[in-house]
Design a protein around this motif. Structure first.
Motif, PDB file in Angstrom:
ATOM      1  N   LYS A  66     -11.840  -8.617  -7.528  1.00 56.18           N
ATOM      2  CA  LYS A  66     -12.318  -9.996  -7.642  1.00 56.18           C
ATOM      3  C   LYS A  66     -13.610 -10.091  -8.430  1.00 56.18           C
ATOM      4  CE  LYS A  66     -10.132 -11.717  -3.414  1.00 56.18           C
ATOM      5  NZ  LYS A  66     -10.352 -12.284  -2.062  1.00 56.18           N
ATOM      6  N   THR A  67     -14.497  -9.120  -8.235  1.00 56.01           N
ATOM      7  CA  THR A  67     -15.779  -9.149  -8.941  1.00 56.01           C
ATOM      8  C   THR A  67     -15.656  -8.624 -10.359  1.00 56.01           C
ATOM      9  OG1 THR A  67     -16.893  -8.771  -6.824  1.00 56.01           O
ATOM     10  CG2 THR A  67     -18.205  -8.454  -8.813  1.00 56.01           C
ATOM     11  N   LEU A  68     -14.757  -7.681 -10.567  1.00 54.02           N
ATOM     12  CA  LEU A  68     -14.629  -7.043 -11.875  1.00 54.02           C
ATOM     13  C   LEU A  68     -13.824  -7.878 -12.866  1.00 54.02           C
ATOM     14  CD1 LEU A  68     -14.868  -4.617 -13.810  1.00 54.02           C
ATOM     15  CD2 LEU A  68     -12.870  -3.618 -12.657  1.00 54.02           C
ATOM     16  N   LEU A  69     -12.701  -8.409 -12.442  1.00 50.80           N
ATOM     17  CA  LEU A  69     -11.773  -9.079 -13.365  1.00 50.80           C
ATOM     18  C   LEU A  69     -12.040 -10.579 -13.390  1.00 50.80           C
ATOM     19  CD1 LEU A  69      -8.495  -7.117 -12.535  1.00 50.80           C
ATOM     20  CD2 LEU A  69     -10.315  -6.551 -14.165  1.00 50.80           C
ATOM     21  N   LYS A  70     -13.123 -10.956 -14.017  1.00 49.93           N
ATOM     22  CA  LYS A  70     -13.507 -12.359 -14.107  1.00 49.93           C
ATOM     23  C   LYS A  70     -12.641 -13.093 -15.135  1.00 49.93           C
ATOM     24  CE  LYS A  70     -17.016 -12.627 -11.256  1.00 49.93           C
ATOM     25  NZ  LYS A  70     -16.977 -13.510 -10.084  1.00 49.93           N
ATOM     26  N   GLY A  71     -12.518 -14.395 -14.948  1.00 47.85           N
ATOM     27  CA  GLY A  71     -11.861 -15.234 -15.947  1.00 47.85           C
ATOM     28  C   GLY A  71     -10.382 -15.449 -15.721  1.00 47.85           C
ATOM     29  N   ARG A  72      -9.787 -14.787 -14.734  1.00 46.55           N
ATOM     30  CA  ARG A  72      -8.346 -14.949 -14.521  1.00 46.55           C
ATOM     31  C   ARG A  72      -8.015 -16.378 -14.091  1.00 46.55           C
ATOM     32  NH1 ARG A  72      -6.900 -10.133 -10.496  1.00 46.55           N
ATOM     33  NH2 ARG A  72      -8.887 -10.824  -9.590  1.00 46.55           N
ATOM     34  N   GLU A  73      -8.766 -16.896 -13.130  1.00 44.98           N
ATOM     35  CA  GLU A  73      -8.530 -18.262 -12.677  1.00 44.98           C
ATOM     36  C   GLU A  73      -8.797 -19.269 -13.797  1.00 44.98           C
ATOM     37  OE1 GLU A  73     -10.392 -16.050 -11.184  1.00 44.98           O
ATOM     38  OE2 GLU A  73      -9.521 -15.683  -9.203  1.00 44.98           O
ATOM     39  N   LEU A  74      -9.821 -19.002 -14.601  1.00 41.98           N
ATOM     40  CA  LEU A  74     -10.135 -19.889 -15.719  1.00 41.98           C
ATOM     41  C   LEU A  74      -8.983 -19.937 -16.712  1.00 41.98           C
ATOM     42  CD1 LEU A  74     -12.007 -21.616 -17.453  1.00 41.98           C
ATOM     43  CD2 LEU A  74     -13.085 -19.510 -18.275  1.00 41.98           C
ATOM     44  N   MET A  75      -8.412 -18.770 -17.030  1.00 43.71           N
ATOM     45  CA  MET A  75      -7.278 -18.736 -17.953  1.00 43.71           C
ATOM     46  C   MET A  75      -6.103 -19.531 -17.401  1.00 43.71           C
ATOM     47  SD  MET A  75      -4.101 -17.094 -18.452  1.00 43.71           S
ATOM     48  CE  MET A  75      -4.122 -15.439 -17.736  1.00 43.71           C
ATOM     49  N   LEU A  76      -5.835 -19.391 -16.115  1.00 44.71           N
ATOM     50  CA  LEU A  76      -4.720 -20.111 -15.505  1.00 44.71           C
ATOM     51  C   LEU A  76      -4.963 -21.615 -15.514  1.00 44.71           C
ATOM     52  CD1 LEU A  76      -4.029 -17.760 -12.452  1.00 44.71           C
ATOM     53  CD2 LEU A  76      -2.691 -17.930 -14.569  1.00 44.71           C
ATOM     54  N   ARG A  77      -6.185 -22.019 -15.244  1.00 49.09           N
ATOM     55  CA  ARG A  77      -6.497 -23.463 -15.240  1.00 49.09           C
ATOM     56  C   ARG A  77      -6.392 -24.049 -16.643  1.00 49.09           C
ATOM     57  NH1 ARG A  77     -12.213 -23.245 -12.951  1.00 49.09           N
ATOM     58  NH2 ARG A  77     -12.234 -25.498 -13.332  1.00 49.09           N
ATOM     59  N   LEU A  78      -6.847 -23.296 -17.648  1.00 51.81           N
ATOM     60  CA  LEU A  78      -6.704 -23.769 -19.028  1.00 51.81           C
ATOM     61  C   LEU A  78      -5.232 -23.858 -19.421  1.00 51.81           C
ATOM     62  CD1 LEU A  78      -9.565 -21.938 -20.974  1.00 51.81           C
ATOM     63  CD2 LEU A  78      -9.313 -24.402 -20.645  1.00 51.81           C
ATOM     64  N   ALA A  79      -4.460 -22.857 -19.014  1.00 53.13           N
ATOM     65  CA  ALA A  79      -3.033 -22.884 -19.313  1.00 53.13           C
ATOM     66  C   ALA A  79      -2.380 -24.101 -18.671  1.00 53.13           C
ATOM     67  CB  ALA A  79      -2.374 -21.598 -18.824  1.00 53.13           C
ATOM     68  N   LYS A  80      -2.746 -24.367 -17.435  1.00 51.59           N
ATOM     69  CA  LYS A  80      -2.175 -25.522 -16.736  1.00 51.59           C
ATOM     70  C   LYS A  80      -2.520 -26.825 -17.448  1.00 51.59           C
ATOM     71  CE  LYS A  80      -2.473 -28.898 -13.366  1.00 51.59           C
ATOM     72  NZ  LYS A  80      -3.375 -30.049 -13.203  1.00 51.59           N
ATOM     73  N   SER A  81      -3.768 -26.972 -17.888  1.00 50.83           N
ATOM     74  CA  SER A  81      -4.179 -28.229 -18.522  1.00 50.83           C
ATOM     75  C   SER A  81      -3.527 -28.427 -19.878  1.00 50.83           C
ATOM     76  CB  SER A  81      -5.705 -28.278 -18.654  1.00 50.83           C
ATOM     77  OG  SER A  81      -6.169 -27.310 -19.585  1.00 50.83           O
ATOM     78  N   HIS A  82      -3.127 -27.327 -20.556  1.00 54.94           N
ATOM     79  CA  HIS A  82      -2.545 -27.431 -21.891  1.00 54.94           C
ATOM     80  C   HIS A  82      -1.017 -27.396 -21.902  1.00 54.94           C
ATOM     81  CE1 HIS A  82      -6.682 -26.519 -23.017  1.00 54.94           C
ATOM     82  NE2 HIS A  82      -6.395 -26.860 -24.257  1.00 54.94           N
ATOM     83  N   LEU A  83      -0.405 -27.039 -20.780  1.00 55.96           N
ATOM     84  CA  LEU A  83       1.051 -26.946 -20.730  1.00 55.96           C
ATOM     85  C   LEU A  83       1.701 -28.313 -20.923  1.00 55.96           C
ATOM     86  CD1 LEU A  83       2.112 -24.529 -17.835  1.00 55.96           C
ATOM     87  CD2 LEU A  83       2.830 -24.413 -20.215  1.00 55.96           C
ATOM     88  N   ARG A  84       2.791 -28.322 -21.651  1.00 56.82           N
ATOM     89  CA  ARG A  84       3.629 -29.520 -21.741  1.00 56.82           C
ATOM     90  C   ARG A  84       4.762 -29.335 -20.727  1.00 56.82           C
ATOM     91  NH1 ARG A  84       2.368 -32.453 -26.394  1.00 56.82           N
ATOM     92  NH2 ARG A  84       1.145 -31.300 -27.948  1.00 56.82           N
ATOM     93  N   PHE A  85       4.682 -30.052 -19.624  1.00 54.29           N
ATOM     94  CA  PHE A  85       5.583 -29.812 -18.500  1.00 54.29           C
ATOM     95  C   PHE A  85       7.002 -30.292 -18.801  1.00 54.29           C
ATOM     96  CE2 PHE A  85       1.484 -29.452 -16.554  1.00 54.29           C
ATOM     97  CZ  PHE A  85       1.662 -28.509 -15.564  1.00 54.29           C
TER      98      PHE A  85
END
Length: 734
Positions: A66-85
Motif C-alpha cells: 500500500k505504501t510502495l505502489l502509489k497511484g493505483r487508485e488514481l489510475m483507476l479513478r482516471l480510467a473510470k472518469s474517461h471510460l465511455r460506458f
C-alpha cells in the motif's frame, strides 16, 4: 555529492522503516527477507523467477504494497472518469497479481457493470490469491488466467474497453510485445491505463513532448535516476526509460502525470491514460482541431464524415503541421487530439517563450469590465471575437450572454493563464452551482483534488490537468485562489496595510455601506488616509513593484501622463463616488476581501450565468484557447473572418521605437472583416499608437476618456478606451 548520497541512503532507510512501521512483525520479516535479502538468481524462465520472489509473500502482498505502489487508485479513478460506458464492457488487467485493482475498482464502478473482467498474471501464487478474493466477494464475471500476458487472447474475438497495467510493465522482460498485446486487445473506443515506476532525464524526451501530454516534473535528476534504477534491479524490476517511451509511441496519450512517492524517498512513478493512436472513429473532431487555429469559421467536413484534403488548405495551423509530421513518422498525434473537449488548441510546450512565466499565471482574475465591453461593442450571435485570455472572466462573460458570439478565441502567451481558463470551462461543464461558487466565488474547495480527478479531468487537456494536479490542492485551500498569481503581492500589500493599521472593521463597513454617501464618508475619513499614505506611495511607485505585483511594464508606465501616485488617486477616488463596492463593484470587493460575494461577482458565477453556460452548450462550445502571441495566431487566420478583436491594454507594452505595433496592426487589419473593430484600453488619454491605426486605414473613435473626478467603468484603471474600425465596403466605395 556526499550530501546527496547520504540523502539517498536515508531514503532507502525510510523505505525499509515504512514497511516495519505499518506491518505486523511476522509480515515485515517476510517482506524484508524477500525484498531485500533473498537472492532471486537467474533461472532463464520468467515464471520461475516470479515464483521465487512471490510464493512466500503472496499472502501478505497487498498489506505490504500500500505504501510502495502509489497511484493505483488514481489510475483507476482516471480510467473510470474517461471510460465511455456501454452495456458490454470488457476489462483486461495485465499483470493483475492478487486482483487488488479489480476489487478496488468496485468502489468506483460496480463490477457488475462489466460483461467480463480478465485478470492475467504469470505467478501461480498471486493468481491463487486473486481467485480466492473473487470467490469471497462473489464476482462471477471475473476470470483469472495464469499465463504470459503476451500470449493472452480474448475469447470470441472480443475487444477490451479497458486494458490496465499496474506496476507490471517494469517487470516484463519483452515489454515491446506486452505493449503491442495491450494495443491489440483494445477496442476502437477503448481506454488503456498504466501506473508504474520510471526514471527519465529531460534530454530523452524533449524532442517528442508534444505527443506526451506535457512534461511537468517528468525529469528525474541524475542521482535519483541511477539510485532507483539500481535499487529495483536487485528484484528484477527494470526502470529503463524505453518502457514508457514505447508505451507512449505505441498509443495516444490522453492524460499523463509524473509523480513522486514522498513517503518512500521520492520514488518517481507515473500515471498514464491513453488510447489507440490511430483511432479514426472521430475524424470530424480531428478536422476541427486541425483547422480551428487558422480558420475561425471553418468549412464543415463532407457529409460522408471524411476530411477535406487539409494539405491543400492555403493556411495551416501549428496543430495541423504537428499532426502531419506525426503521421509521416508513424508517431501518435499531439495529445491535444485525444482530448474529450476541443477548447484548447495545440501549442508547442517546449517553445522558449512559454517558459518565462515561472510555472504560474499572472492574473487570477480579469481586471477589464465586460459590461462596458458589451455596452460599447454590442456583441451578437454572428460575431467572431478574438480577445486576450487573461484569467478568462471576460471570455466567459461574453459566452454567458443570452445571445453569445458564435466563436470566442482567447489568446495568451502564458500557458498557465489558459490552464486556469480550462479549469473554469471544465467546472462549468461538470460541476454543480454550489461547487462552482466554492471554487471561484470563495476561491476555496476542501474536495478540489477529488473533483479534479473524478469530474474535471475528462474535460481538460493533459498539460492543464498536470498543472492543476500539482498545484490545485494548495491553490484552493489556505488563502485561496485569489491569493495566487503574480498580482497576489499587490493584494497582500493592501491586506498587510489594513492589518498593521487595524482598520479591517472599517473596510468591512465600506463593503456593507448602504449608500454612496455613507461609503464616501468611510473612505475619506478612515481608509483613504491609510491606503494613500506616503508609505504606500513609496511601496508601489517603483518599477519592480509595478511589474512583479501589478503586471505593468515600464513602457506602459511611461504612457501615464501624471505622476504614478496621482494616477492611483484618480483611479480610486471616482470609484468611491460612483459605485457601491458591496453590491456594484466585484473587482474591488475581491481586492478588499479575497473572495466574491453573491451580491457582486463575475457573471459566469451568478446563477443566471451558470445556467446559460452549463445548460446551453453553445456558449462553452464556442470558446477556443490559443497559447501563443497575437501576431502568431493572427498570422494564420483566414483573412476577413474576425469581427471583433479585444486587445485590452496590450499595446501599451510596446516601445514607440520598435516595429511590433505596426506588425500587429497590419495582421489585425488582414484578419478583420470589413467593418470589424479593435477595442483597446490604455493608461494614456491619447495613446501614441493611435496614429499607427490611422496609417493602416482604421477609423479611430474614443469610447471613454477619463477626466479628473470621473470613473469610466467599474475598474477605472485605464485612462481611455478606444474603438478602431476597419472600413466597410460602403466606406471603400465612397
Amino acid at each position: 555529492m556526499m550530501l546527496s548520497i547520504a540523502a539517498v541512503c536515508l531514503s532507502a532507510a525510510v523505505f525499509i522503516a515504512a514497511a516495519l512501521l505499518f506491518s505486523p512483525a511476522s509480515t515485515l520479516l517476510i517482506f524484508c527477507w524477500n525484498c531485500f535479502l533473498k537472492p532471486i538468481g537467474k533461472t532463464g524462465n520468467q515464471q520461475t523467477s516470479l515464483e521465487r520472489f512471490y510464493k512466500s509473500q503472496a499472502s501478505i502482498y497487498d498489506s505490504t504494497r500500500k505504501t510502495l505502489l502509489k497511484g493505483r487508485e488514481l489510475m483507476l479513478r482516471l480510467a473510470k472518469s474517461h471510460l465511455r460506458f456501454t452495456s458490454d464492457m470488457v476489462w483486461v488487467d495485465l499483470g493483475g497479481g492478487t486482483g487488488y485493482n479489480i476489487e478496488k475498482m468496485n468502489e468506483y464502478i460496480p463490477l457488475s457493470q462489466f460483461k467480463a473482467i480478465y485478470l492475467v498474471d504469470l505467478s501461480p501464487s498471486l493468481c491463487e490469491v486473486a481467485r480466492k478474493r473473487f470467490e469471497a466477494i462473489g464476482a462471477t464475471n471475473v476470470f483469472v488466467h495464469c499465463r504470459d500476458v503476451n500470449e493472452f487472447e480474448l475469447p470470441d474475438n472480443q475487444k477490451a474497453h479497458l486494458v490496465t497495467m499496474s506496476y507490471s510493465l517494469s517487470m516484463i522482460p519483452n515489454y515491446h510485445s506486452t505493449v503491442d498485446r495491450a494495443a491489440a486487445l483494445l477496442h476502437d473506443d477503448g481506454l488503456a491505463g498504466v501506473v508504474d515506476f520510471y526514471v527519465q532525464s529531460e534530454s530523452s524526451y524533449t524532442a517528442k513532448t508534444n505527443t506526451l501530454g506535457g512534461e511537468l516534473h517528468r525529469h528525474v535528476n541524475w542521482l535519483s535516476r541511477n539510485f532507483w534504477r539500481l535499487w529495483f534491479e536487485f528484484d528484477h524490476v527494470h526502470l529503463d526509460p524505453a518502457r514508457r517511451d514505447y508505451l507512449e509511441y505505441r498509443m495516444g496519450t490522453i492524460k499523463s502525470l509524473n509523480c513522486r512517492n514522498k513517503i518512500l524517498g521520492h520514488i518517481p512513478y507515473y500515471v498514464w491514460v491513453g488510447c489507440d493512436k490511430r483511432n479514426a472513429s472521430d475524424i470530424n473532431y480531428r478536422h476541427q482541431l486541425a483547422t480551428e487555429s487558422p480558420f475561425l469559421a471553418p468549412r464543415l467536413p463532407a457529409a460522408s464524415g471524411s476530411c477535406e484534403n487539409l494539405l491543400d488548405l492555403p493556411v495551416k495551423s501549428k496543430g495541423h503541421d504537428a499532426a502531419h509530421v506525426a503521421m509521416l513518422q508513424n508517431m501518435p498525434y499531439p495529445s491535444f487530439y485525444y482530448q474529450r473537449e476541443i477548447w484548447r488548441i495545440y501549442y508547442d510546450s517546449q517553445a522558449a517563450h512559454h517558459h518565462q512565466f515561472n510555472n504560474q499565471y499572472i492574473y487570477a482574475f480579469t481586471w477589464e469590465d465586460p459590461i462596458e465591453d458589451h455596452n460599447i461593442l454590442k456583441f451578437n450571435s454572428d460575431d467572431v471575437v478574438l480577445a486576450i485570455t487573461s484569467a478568462g472572466d471576460n471570455l466567459l462573460a461574453y459566452a454567458a450572454l443570452d445571445k453569445p458570439p458564435r466563436r470566442i478565441h482567447g489568446v495568451d502567451m502564458n500557458p498557465h493563464q489558459n490552464h486556469l481558463v480550462e479549469l473554469k470551462l471544465a467546472a462549468l461543464r461538470a460541476l454543480s452551482y454550489d461547487d462552482i461558487w466554492m471554487m471561484f466565488g470563495e476561491g476555496k474547495h476542501p474536495k478540489f483534488h477529488e473533483l479534479l480527478v473524478n469530474k474535471l479531468a475528462v474535460h481538460m487537456s493533459s498539460p492543464a490537468f498536470q498543472y492543476w494536479f500539482q498545484v490545485g490542492e494548495d491553490t484552493f485551500s489556505g488563502a485561496g485562489l485569489y491569493d495566487t498569481g503574480s498580482t497576489r503581492w499587490a493584494l497582500r500589500l493592501v491586506r498587510w496595510i489594513f492589518k498593521i493599521c487595524n482598520i479591517k472593521a472599517q473596510v468591512d463597513a465600506l463593503c456593507d455601506a448602504k449608500s454612496i454617501e455613507e461609503q464616501k464618508q468611510i473612505w475619506n475619513k478612515q481608509i483613504r488616509p491609510v491606503l494613500l499614505s506616503p508609505i504606500t506611495r513609496l511601496a508601489v511607485c517603483n518599477s519592480v513593484f509595478l511589474w512583479k505585483a501589478l503586471g505593468v511594464p515600464m513602457n506602459q508606465a511611461d504612457c501615464i501622463e501624471t505622476s504614478l501616485f496621482q494616477y492611483i488617486v484618480d483611479t480610486l477616488d471616482p470609484l468611491i463616488d460612483t459605485y457601491r463596492i458591496g453590491t456594484e463593484n466585484y473587482f474591488y470587493y475581491l481586492c478588499l476581501n479575497g473572495r466574491y460575494s453573491p451580491k457582486t461577482c463575475p457573471s459566469y458565477i451568478t446563477k443566471r450565468g451558470y445556467f446559460n453556460l452549463s445548460r446551453r452548450r453553445s456558449g462553452l462550445d464556442g470558446i477556443r484557447l490559443h497559447t501563443d502571441s497575437i501576431n502568431d495566431v493572427v498570422e494564420r487566420l483566414t483573412p476577413g473572418t474576425v469581427t471583433i478583436a479585444i486587445v485590452m491594454d496590450h499595446m501599451d507594452w510596446f516601445s514607440p521605437a520598435g516595429k511590433e505595433v505596426d506588425e500587429e496592426i497590419s495582421q489585425l487589419h488582414k484578419a478583420l472583416a470589413n467593418g470589424g473593430r479593435v477595442m483597446l484600453r490604455s493608461s494614456s488619454t491619447k495613446p501614441w499608437y493611435l496614429k499607427n491605426f490611422q496609417i493602416h486605414g482604421f477609423a479611430i473613435e474614443p469610447a471613454a476618456v477619463r477626466k479628473p473626478g470621473m470613473a469610466i467603468d467599474r475598474v477605472n484603471m485605464y485612462a481611455s478606451t478606444w474603438v478602431c474600425t476597419k472600413p466597410g465596403m460602403q466606406d471603400l466605395v465612397i
